[in-house]
Design an enzyme around this catalytic site. Structure first.
Site, PDB file in Angstrom:
ATOM      1  N   ASP A 337     -53.223  71.330 -40.548  1.00  0.00           N
ATOM      2  CA  ASP A 337     -52.156  71.200 -39.559  1.00  0.00           C
ATOM      3  C   ASP A 337     -51.345  69.965 -39.904  1.00  0.00           C
ATOM      4  OD1 ASP A 337     -53.088  73.249 -38.075  1.00  0.00           O
ATOM      5  OD2 ASP A 337     -54.062  72.020 -36.552  1.00  0.00           O
TER       6      ASP A 337
HETATM    7  P1  ATP Z   1     -49.185  71.661 -35.956  1.00  0.00           P
HETATM    8  O1  ATP Z   1     -49.320  73.142 -36.021  1.00  0.00           O
HETATM    9  O2  ATP Z   1     -49.038  71.028 -37.289  1.00  0.00           O
HETATM   10  O3  ATP Z   1     -50.172  70.977 -35.081  1.00  0.00           O
HETATM   11  P2  ATP Z   1     -47.132  71.610 -33.962  1.00  0.00           P
HETATM   12  O4  ATP Z   1     -47.635  70.643 -32.968  1.00  0.00           O
HETATM   13  O5  ATP Z   1     -45.674  71.607 -34.226  1.00  0.00           O
HETATM   14  O6  ATP Z   1     -47.739  71.387 -35.359  1.00  0.00           O
HETATM   15  P3  ATP Z   1     -47.674  73.672 -32.122  1.00  0.00           P
HETATM   16  O7  ATP Z   1     -48.449  72.808 -31.223  1.00  0.00           O
HETATM   17  O8  ATP Z   1     -48.070  75.088 -32.328  1.00  0.00           O
HETATM   18  O9  ATP Z   1     -47.600  73.054 -33.545  1.00  0.00           O
HETATM   19  O10 ATP Z   1     -46.181  73.636 -31.591  1.00  0.00           O
HETATM   20  C1  ATP Z   1     -45.205  74.500 -32.107  1.00  0.00           C
HETATM   21  C2  ATP Z   1     -43.837  74.117 -31.594  1.00  0.00           C
HETATM   22  O11 ATP Z   1     -43.791  74.266 -30.171  1.00  0.00           O
HETATM   23  C3  ATP Z   1     -43.463  72.679 -31.841  1.00  0.00           C
HETATM   24  O12 ATP Z   1     -42.864  72.506 -33.100  1.00  0.00           O
HETATM   25  C4  ATP Z   1     -42.495  72.409 -30.726  1.00  0.00           C
HETATM   26  O13 ATP Z   1     -41.203  72.846 -31.080  1.00  0.00           O
HETATM   27  C5  ATP Z   1     -42.998  73.251 -29.600  1.00  0.00           C
HETATM   28  N1  ATP Z   1     -43.833  72.472 -28.680  1.00  0.00           N
HETATM   29  C6  ATP Z   1     -44.897  71.719 -28.983  1.00  0.00           C
HETATM   30  N2  ATP Z   1     -45.445  71.169 -27.887  1.00  0.00           N
HETATM   31  C7  ATP Z   1     -44.706  71.598 -26.846  1.00  0.00           C
HETATM   32  C8  ATP Z   1     -44.759  71.409 -25.430  1.00  0.00           C
HETATM   33  N3  ATP Z   1     -45.681  70.669 -24.865  1.00  0.00           N
HETATM   34  N4  ATP Z   1     -43.825  72.003 -24.677  1.00  0.00           N
HETATM   35  C9  ATP Z   1     -42.895  72.786 -25.230  1.00  0.00           C
HETATM   36  N5  ATP Z   1     -42.793  73.010 -26.534  1.00  0.00           N
HETATM   37  C10 ATP Z   1     -43.668  72.427 -27.356  1.00  0.00           C
END
Ligand code: ATP
Length: 919
Positions: A337
């Protein structure tokens, strides 16, 4: 007057059938939770929220189980034969050895189990509970009836809860009911006689939240939970058997048959060719069998693994499943990740773009000190320098979404330092709103659509003071743009300018900023819930650009992995531009590297994905289910894949990967349960260290086995040759037992503590599968057996030839075997390089302690009268030590020469760096 609390008053009968308020009243608590003092008092009454440890087998049974081994059966059989022959001394010596072996096995197993139990303790679960009116993280063991707990996707429900709130809450109750489809939960009372699976208003301890959010009041803890009634704690990491130990068990059985066969042949040759007396022959055959059996091997493997696992835990990598240690050493690809593993997950909003202007935000971290400075706006004019004052309308709405569509809090501690409670992305937005003096008070949350890594957005339904309601949405900009129809311009709604936003997103993400978007939609005053379908025709409000600095140590770790022949791939939910910029910055991918997005991946068949999977290092905007496809595609190329994960939906991919790695801090309980390893610090650098450890452990296992086998080889050879050629036995069966035992208790464990060899992360991964030691190594074992066995016979027959007593010559032969093994131990310390270096004297103190122990035991064997009776040993003159010592040094040098030849052959026959073959 209030009656004192009693344990009985802290239990509620059939809480699922009561209303939430009735349950709260009964437990004398409120929706705002307990006070810390009250919780402590209750904990004193009901005890910790823990399930009893599984009942261990009684010590005597565990001890006796060490006799339940084919190899020990042979020993016991030998003892019986000795008894029948009336040879009581030998009988008792053999019995003593069998018992001592069991004692050693018992102690070692105890140590291994303790090591693993300690590691299990590091994985104790937390819960988010409301105490003194605020949300705090408490150990799940400290929860008491009356506590109010909140649930998020991926959480393991920490106790039995009567739900007070449930937003699209779905819970996987397979652990309890066996039902694999998650059940929907509500706050409505269920039927009083409903079965466990139908109690919709309850969340049961040990089950896993698969979606939604909820809150509940604890109604039962520990053994008084539903799960407590049916089972005690599962004992996952406790199993000491691994594929390797099983493989060795099988090896042991085959060996036993071969040895018995050879002993029979030996008997016949001795009897019919040399006409040896039957008694003597039986003794020799028993001696041979006992000599050839590596009875210490299974214990050696277990303890080496357990010691390695313990050391790995010290470096923040906690093993949940012992067999995975073997796979860890052969990992060829790590899929990681981004957020929190490669980056610090300390988020700060740096830029804000609204339809009318663009702003820079100053300050770093969760301290709300900083300003929002307009850069360009209202016609594209830079307006830098215009500071402070109330923020404009465009900014105010974006910041209102930032603070309202948000579950995080930043709180100021007693020391004045600010800290985050909740998710970093949300913390960053909260802080940005505070910097713009937008508090969000006066707005009430009516409903919520929780964040989900598949939807990549979160929405709340809020009611303003005057009663109007609106849906506020934040999430991945592409997802919000798809759902938006208009944007909020200077004069109200205007058509959405997708091209402008795409350019702005590309610009922000090319700087490695994480980009999130805000949108909203007014709704009718009566609307009470939101679903994904309601998120259409939104009004787009703007973007936030958030910095999340890379972990500097992860950059080094990526470089180390590359040197070690391990590919590192980033699989992130984040935007392609952001992912690529960070991957580039961290040296994970070149500037012109390709990115594959989740949408592109979906368009590929599994075959097509297989064609590209090895070349793509950055996967962006992925959903958890894409991870499984990536793992499968990599595995179809024979790659050994380690995969990290944190969210509840990552669990299947972790299970599928060869090595599943869960995040200890950010990870959900569901992910940890599916994983083989848990990273206590969420840090990519720890994965690198764990792989290095895995390689070290495997190396040490091979070293231990390559070390141990020649002990048996040399002894059995000596006896075999003596009988086949009709010579006097240089060593009797009880003496064989002595040598086996002293090397088992002293030398053989020393190599488990061996530090990693130099350059352990400079060689390519070991091929997976296959036997732990290959043919070349077996050849090596045979040659060393010949060397040590030859020296032993040389000493014995040489000394006998000078007219000395057979007993004295045998004592010297035993000394030769012991010292020869000791010398060989130093050869085995380094398998991939020469031991003719000063390093062989340093780096592993255990080697010296075990050498000392061996010599002390040999002195006792030689000079203590009792031992002279028991083993027919005789005191040796000081000069008699000279020959075995000189020959041992000779063995050391000869083995070094052999190692050099093998190294030379390996480097000429194998591709550069394929070091496996050199040992
Ligand atoms: P990784 O997969 O490397 O941990 P990440 O944190 O970007 O990265 P996800 O947690 O799946 O992965 O988040 C995907 C996307 O969702 C993010 O890039 C962001 O645009 C959006 N996002 C993340 N957290 C939130 C939140 N709390 N509320 C709304 N949207 C969010």
């Amino acid at each position: 007057m209030m009656q004192p609390l009693t344990e009985a008053r802290l239990t509620v009968a059939r809480p699922w059938a009561l209303s939430a308020d009735e349950v709260l009243a009964h437990l004398e608590t409120q929706a705002t939770g307990l006070s810390t003092g009250d919780a402590e008092k209750r904990l004193g009454l009901v005890g910790p929220n823990r399930l009893p440890e599984p009942v261990r087998k009684p010590a005597i049974v565990r001890f006796l189980s060490h006799f339940n081994d084919t190899l020990i059966y042979i020993l016991l059989g030998a003892a019986v034969i000795k008894a029948l022959m009336g040879d009581w001394l030998d009988f008792w010596v053999i019995m003593a050895v069998a018992i001592i072996n069991a004692v050693i096995g018992y102690i070692q197993e105890g140590r291994a189990e303790k090591a693993l139990a300690g590691i299990r303790g590091m994985l104790s679960a937390d819960a988010s509970a409301r105490r003194d009116g605020g949300w705090v993280t408490v150990a799940a063991a400290d929860l008491v009836p009356g506590d109010v707990v909140r649930l998020m996707p991926g959480d393991k429900v920490p106790a039995d809860l009567r739900l007070l709130q449930a937003f699209q809450l779905r819970i996987d109750e397979a652990a309890l009911t066996g039902e694999s489809v998650p059940s929907s939960k509500t706050t409505d009372p269920a039927d009083a006689d409903a079965g466990v699976g139908d109690r919709g208003s309850m969340a049961f301890s040990g089950t896993i939240v698969s979606a939604g959010q909820g809150r509940g009041v604890v109604t039962g803890t520990g053994t008084l939970t539903e799960i407590g009634r049916i089972q005690s704690l599962s004992d996952e990491a406790g199993a000491l058997a691994t594929p390797l130990t099983r493989q060795l068990d099988g090896f042991g059985r085959v060996l036993t048959v071969v040895i018995l066969g050879m002993a029979a042949v030996m008997l016949m040759i001795g009897r019919f060719l040399h006409g040896m007396p039957f008694d003597e022959l039986i003794s020799a055959a028993i001696g041979f069998a006992v000599a050839a059996i590596p009875e210490g091997l299974p214990a050696l493997v277990t303890i080496t693994l357990a010691i390695g696992v313990q050391q790995m835990a010290k470096h923040n990598a906690i093993t949940r499943k012992l067999p995975a240690v073997e796979a860890l050493g052969s990992v060829t690809t790590v899929c990681s990740d981004k957020t929190g593993t490669l980056t610090k997950n300390e988020m700060t909003v740096r830029r804000i773009v609204t339809p009318v202007a663009e702003y820079e935000v100053t300050g770093l971290g969760y301290t709300p000190d900083g300003e929002i400075i307009p850069l360009r706006g209202h016609g594209g004019e830079p307006r830098s320098g215009e500071r402070g004052g109330p923020v404009g309308g465009d900014l105010a709405v974006v910041l209102a979404v930032a603070t309202l569509c948000n579950d995080a809090h930043v709180v100021r501690g007693d020391d004045g330092a600010w800290s985050l409670v909740g998710e970093p992305t949300e913390g960053a937005l909260k802080v940005a709103a505070m910097k713009g003096s937008i508090g969000g008070s006066g707005s009430r949350r009516v409903g919520v659509l929780p964040f989900d890594s598949a939807n990549k957005l979160m929405a709340t339904l809020n009611e303003a003071t005057e009663g109007s309601r609106a849906i506020l949405v934040k999430g991945a900009p592409d997802r919000l743009l798809e759902r938006s129809l208009t944007q909020r311009g200077a004069d109200g709604a205007e058509p959405l300018d997708v091209a402008k936003w795409d350019a702005a997103i590309a610009e922000l993400s090319s700087q490695g900023l994480r980009v999130l978007a805000a949108a909203r939609r007014p709704v009718r005053a009566g609307t009470g819930t939101i679903t994904l379908d309601d998120l259409a025709d939104l009004e787009f409000l703007g973007l936030w650009g958030i910095v999340d600095p890379p972990r500097p140590e992860a950059i080094d770790a990526i470089a180390d992995c590359h040197t070690a022949g391990i590919r590192v791939k980033m699989i992130t939910g984040d935007h392609a531009g952001t992912a690529l910029a960070i991957a580039h910055e961290m040296g994970l991918a070149g500037a012109d590297a390709e990115v594959l997005t989740g949408a592109e991946l979906e368009a590929l068949s599994q075959e097509q994905l297989k064609d590209v999977v090895r070349d793509v290092d950055v996967y962006a905007r992925t959903s958890p289910e894409h991870k499984i496809r990536i793992v499968r595609a990599l595995q179809s190329h024979g790659e050994v894949v380690a995969m990290t994960g944190d969210g509840v939906n990552d669990a299947p991919a972790l299970t599928r990967a060869d090595v599943g790695i869960a995040m200890g801090i950010k990870g959900t309980e569901a992910t940890k349960e599916a994983a083989e390893f848990v990273l206590a610090d969420d840090n990519f650098a720890t994965i690198r260290s764990a792989i290095a450890e895995g390689r070290r452990i495997y190396d040490n296992l091979r070293k231990s086995i390559v070390f141990l086998l020649p002990t048996n080889g040399a002894q059995s050879l000596v006896i075999l040759i003596a009988v086949v050629f009709g010579l006097t036995l240089p060593i009797t069966s009880v003496q064989v037992l002595w040598v086996n035992m002293v090397t088992a208790v002293t030398l053989s464990l020393a190599l488990a503590y061996e530090p990693a060899e130099r350059g352990i992360m400079k060689r390519p991964p070991r091929g997976s599968g296959g036997p732990i030691i290959d043919r070349r190594e077996l050849g090596f074992v045979v040659i060393v057996s010949l060397l040590i066995g030859g020296a032993t016979m040389g000493v014995f027959y040489g000394v006998v030839a000078t007219g000395v007593d057979v007993e004295i010559a045998r004592t010297e032969a035993v000394l030769m075997l012991a010292l020869g093994q000791l010398a060989y131990l130093f050869n085995c310390r380094f398998m991939s390089r020469s031991s003719l270096t000063f390093d062989v004297l340093r780096g592993n103190r255990v080697v010296w302690w075990s050498a000392l122990a061996l010599i002390v035991l040999q002195v006792i064997y030689t000079y203590v009268p009792f031992m002279n009776v028991l083993f027919e040993s005789r005191p040796l003159s000081a000069t008699a030590w000279a020959l075995p010592i000189v020959l041992s040094i000779g063995i050391f040098l000869a083995v070094e020469a052999l190692k050099a030849v093998m190294r030379a052959r390996a480097s000429s026959s194998a591709p550069a760096g394929a070091l496996k073959a050199t040992s």
